[in-house]
Enzyme design. Structure first.
Site, PDB file in Angstrom:
ATOM      1  N   PHE A 133      -4.340   4.758  -8.447  1.00 40.21           N
ATOM      2  CA  PHE A 133      -5.560   3.953  -8.527  1.00 40.21           C
ATOM      3  C   PHE A 133      -6.182   3.998  -7.148  1.00 40.21           C
ATOM      4  CE2 PHE A 133      -7.747  -0.202  -8.397  1.00 40.21           C
ATOM      5  CZ  PHE A 133      -8.365  -0.244  -9.643  1.00 40.21           C
ATOM      6  N   THR A 136      -9.329   1.750  -2.383  1.00 35.05           N
ATOM      7  CA  THR A 136      -9.371   1.298  -0.990  1.00 35.05           C
ATOM      8  C   THR A 136      -9.817   2.414  -0.049  1.00 35.05           C
ATOM      9  OG1 THR A 136      -7.602  -0.270  -1.437  1.00 35.05           O
ATOM     10  CG2 THR A 136      -8.025   0.269   0.866  1.00 35.05           C
ATOM     11  N   GLU A 137     -10.652   2.048   0.917  1.00 32.43           N
ATOM     12  CA  GLU A 137     -11.150   2.994   1.920  1.00 32.43           C
ATOM     13  C   GLU A 137     -10.900   2.424   3.315  1.00 32.43           C
ATOM     14  OE1 GLU A 137     -14.843   4.714  -0.819  1.00 32.43           O
ATOM     15  OE2 GLU A 137     -15.264   3.733   1.107  1.00 32.43           O
ATOM     16  N   PRO A 138     -11.032   3.239   4.344  1.00 30.62           N
ATOM     17  CA  PRO A 138     -10.824   2.727   5.707  1.00 30.62           C
ATOM     18  C   PRO A 138     -11.677   1.511   6.040  1.00 30.62           C
ATOM     19  CG  PRO A 138     -10.862   5.115   5.739  1.00 30.62           C
ATOM     20  CD  PRO A 138     -11.232   4.708   4.352  1.00 30.62           C
ATOM     21  N   GLN A 345      17.499 -16.533   7.494  1.00 32.98           N
ATOM     22  CA  GLN A 345      18.057 -17.549   8.392  1.00 32.98           C
ATOM     23  C   GLN A 345      19.467 -17.943   7.966  1.00 32.98           C
ATOM     24  OE1 GLN A 345      16.227 -18.173  10.951  1.00 32.98           O
ATOM     25  NE2 GLN A 345      17.316 -19.819  11.986  1.00 32.98           N
ATOM     26  N   HIS A 347      21.577 -16.146   6.487  1.00 37.47           N
ATOM     27  CA  HIS A 347      22.498 -15.045   6.733  1.00 37.47           C
ATOM     28  C   HIS A 347      22.861 -14.912   8.213  1.00 37.47           C
ATOM     29  CE1 HIS A 347      21.878 -13.764   2.609  1.00 37.47           C
ATOM     30  NE2 HIS A 347      22.714 -12.756   2.786  1.00 37.47           N
ATOM     31  N   GLY A 349      23.016 -13.632  11.897  1.00 34.91           N
ATOM     32  CA  GLY A 349      22.821 -12.306  12.476  1.00 34.91           C
ATOM     33  C   GLY A 349      22.801 -11.202  11.436  1.00 34.91           C
ATOM     34  N   GLU A 372      -4.001  -6.083  -3.757  1.00 35.55           N
ATOM     35  CA  GLU A 372      -4.652  -6.667  -4.941  1.00 35.55           C
ATOM     36  C   GLU A 372      -5.234  -8.043  -4.649  1.00 35.55           C
ATOM     37  OE1 GLU A 372      -3.085  -6.172  -8.877  1.00 35.55           O
ATOM     38  OE2 GLU A 372      -1.798  -4.531  -8.210  1.00 35.55           O
ATOM     39  N   THR A 374      -5.957 -10.363  -0.870  1.00 38.35           N
ATOM     40  CA  THR A 374      -5.175 -11.105   0.110  1.00 38.35           C
ATOM     41  C   THR A 374      -5.101 -12.591  -0.258  1.00 38.35           C
ATOM     42  OG1 THR A 374      -7.115 -11.614   1.459  1.00 38.35           O
ATOM     43  CG2 THR A 374      -5.950  -9.550   1.941  1.00 38.35           C
TER      44      THR A 374
END
Length: 392
Positions: A133, A136-138, A345, A347, A349, A372, A374
């Site tokens: 699909f 989206t463009e720059p 957190q 877990h 380290g 899709e 923001t």
């Protein structure tokens, strides 16, 4: 590890579903619970696995393969959500490939001729061809109406010029649904959809884009890309409507994918805190840890209710679910980010060690708050639905 959290939502949110949803959700769960390392087989192989499991029939509505449907132009959004929720639990790539088979085929269902549907959809359904699909463009992401890729009529043909970026399956897809402006003076009313194959003269794959999470995304361009008129999808100027209708149907499913990721994070956390011992006892016995777990579970369930409310409303025939889908997508993706952050957190380290599940989830969830629509755009959409016409 106790993997009960991969259970599909059809297990406990039964009031949202029909009887045939349960076996579909179970098939998705079975596939998701296989061992899916981050460095996975390529997207083509994943698509074949999805097809073999019978899951692609949920997102290619022109060929639902015996599943009930309201009409031939409709997907069952609850089905897509259930599958994405399960796949999101197991693998970000698994979910992405599934979602793109839907996004890249639904415009053909909405606006394609019978000939176009027969040419493109069966291979997508069988997992033999990847779909894409390309909108989206720059310089045109959220603001779709500002896209600069143009389509110029030349006799019986069309000539496309422009560039698309952040395109999933770029360089891999068998076809791209491309949105270009056939009359820039009309703004979004000039946007028209086309079907482009990578073998078409003037199609250029410019390269992959390295992402936080390892997904096939890249940039494509059209350099005097010539197409016959039978590659036009729908009428001239219908492209914006086709794009928005597609996103309206699939937006809530992004929230469903984030539910699966958050569900996996909670599952991993429950396993971790019951096994990890500090100060002579399991850290699950500490009040602060229990508070984290309570918050995570509550946010997850609240998000699930919003996502499946939107999906249910769409499947009941609501012409638009703009408010419900935006709420579901926004809340679910933001809540999932919080749930996964807490999982890292908990877990300690190990939560930031490459290859640990929650570390992968931490990277994978971030993109869902962007694509899709923001979170910031979802807030504007929701407010726009609440305020009187014309705004405050």
């Amino acid at each position: 590890m106790n993997r009960r959290a991969c259970a599909p939502s059809s297990d406990d949110l039964t009031f949202f579903f029909d009887p045939w949803h349960a076996p579909l959700a179970e098939a998705a769960r079975t596939l998701a619970m296989e061992d899916w390392p981050e460095e996975q087989e390529d997207a083509h192989a994943v698509a074949k696995r999805l097809a073999e499991a019978g899951l692609l029939r949920a997102c290619v509505p022109a060929s639902v393969g015996g599943l009930p449907a309201r009409d031939p132009d409709a997907i069952d959004v609850r089905a897509v959500c259930l599958v994405r929720e399960a796949l999101g639990w197991g693998s970000g790539l698994l979910d992405t490939v599934f979602a793109m088979q839907g996004l890249g085929s639904y415009p053909i269902v909405l606006a394609g001729t019978v000939a176009q549907q027969e040419e493109y959809l069966p291979a997508v359904l069988r997992g033999e061809s990847l779909a894409a699909f390309a909108i989206t463009e720059p310089e045109a992401g959220t603001d779709v109406s500002s896209l600069s890729t143009v389509a110029r009529r030349d006799g019986e043909s069309w000539v496309l010029d422009g560039e698309k970026t952040f395109i999933s399956n770029a360089g891999l897809a068998g076809h791209y649904v491309v949105f270009a402006n056939a009359d820039p003076s009309k703004g979004r009313r000039g946007i028209t959809a086309f079907l482009v194959r990578p073998s078409d003269p003037g199609f250029v794959f410019k390269g992959s884009i390295p992402m936080m999470a390892d997904h096939p995304i890249g940039t494509i361009a059209f350099e005097a890309c010539r197409l016959s008129d039978d590659r036009r999808l729908g009428a001239v100027g219908d492209g914006f409507r086709i794009a928005m209708s597609t996103l309206d149907a699939f937006r809530s499913t992004v929230g469903a994918a984030s539910l699966g990721m958050a569900r996996r994070a909670l599952d991993e956390s429950l396993d971790r805190v019951t096994k990890r011992r500090q100060f002579g006892k399991a850290i699950a016995e500490f009040q602060t840890v229990q508070g984290y777990l309570a918050d995570m579970a509550t946010e997850l369930d609240a998000a699930r209710l919003l996502v499946f409310r939107a999906a249910w409303a769409k499947d009941q025939g609501a012409p638009r679910v703009t408010l419900e889908a935006s709420m579901g997508k926004m809340f679910a993706t933001e809540a999932a980010q919080r749930v996964i952050d807490r999982a890292v957190q908990l877990h300690g380290g190990m939560g930031v060690v490459r290859g640990v599940a929650v570390e992968r989830l931490y990277r994978e969830i971030r993109a869902l708050r962007i694509y899709e629509g923001t979170t910031e755009i979802q807030r504007l959409v929701i407010a726009g639905q609440l305020l009187p016409r014309g705004g405050a």
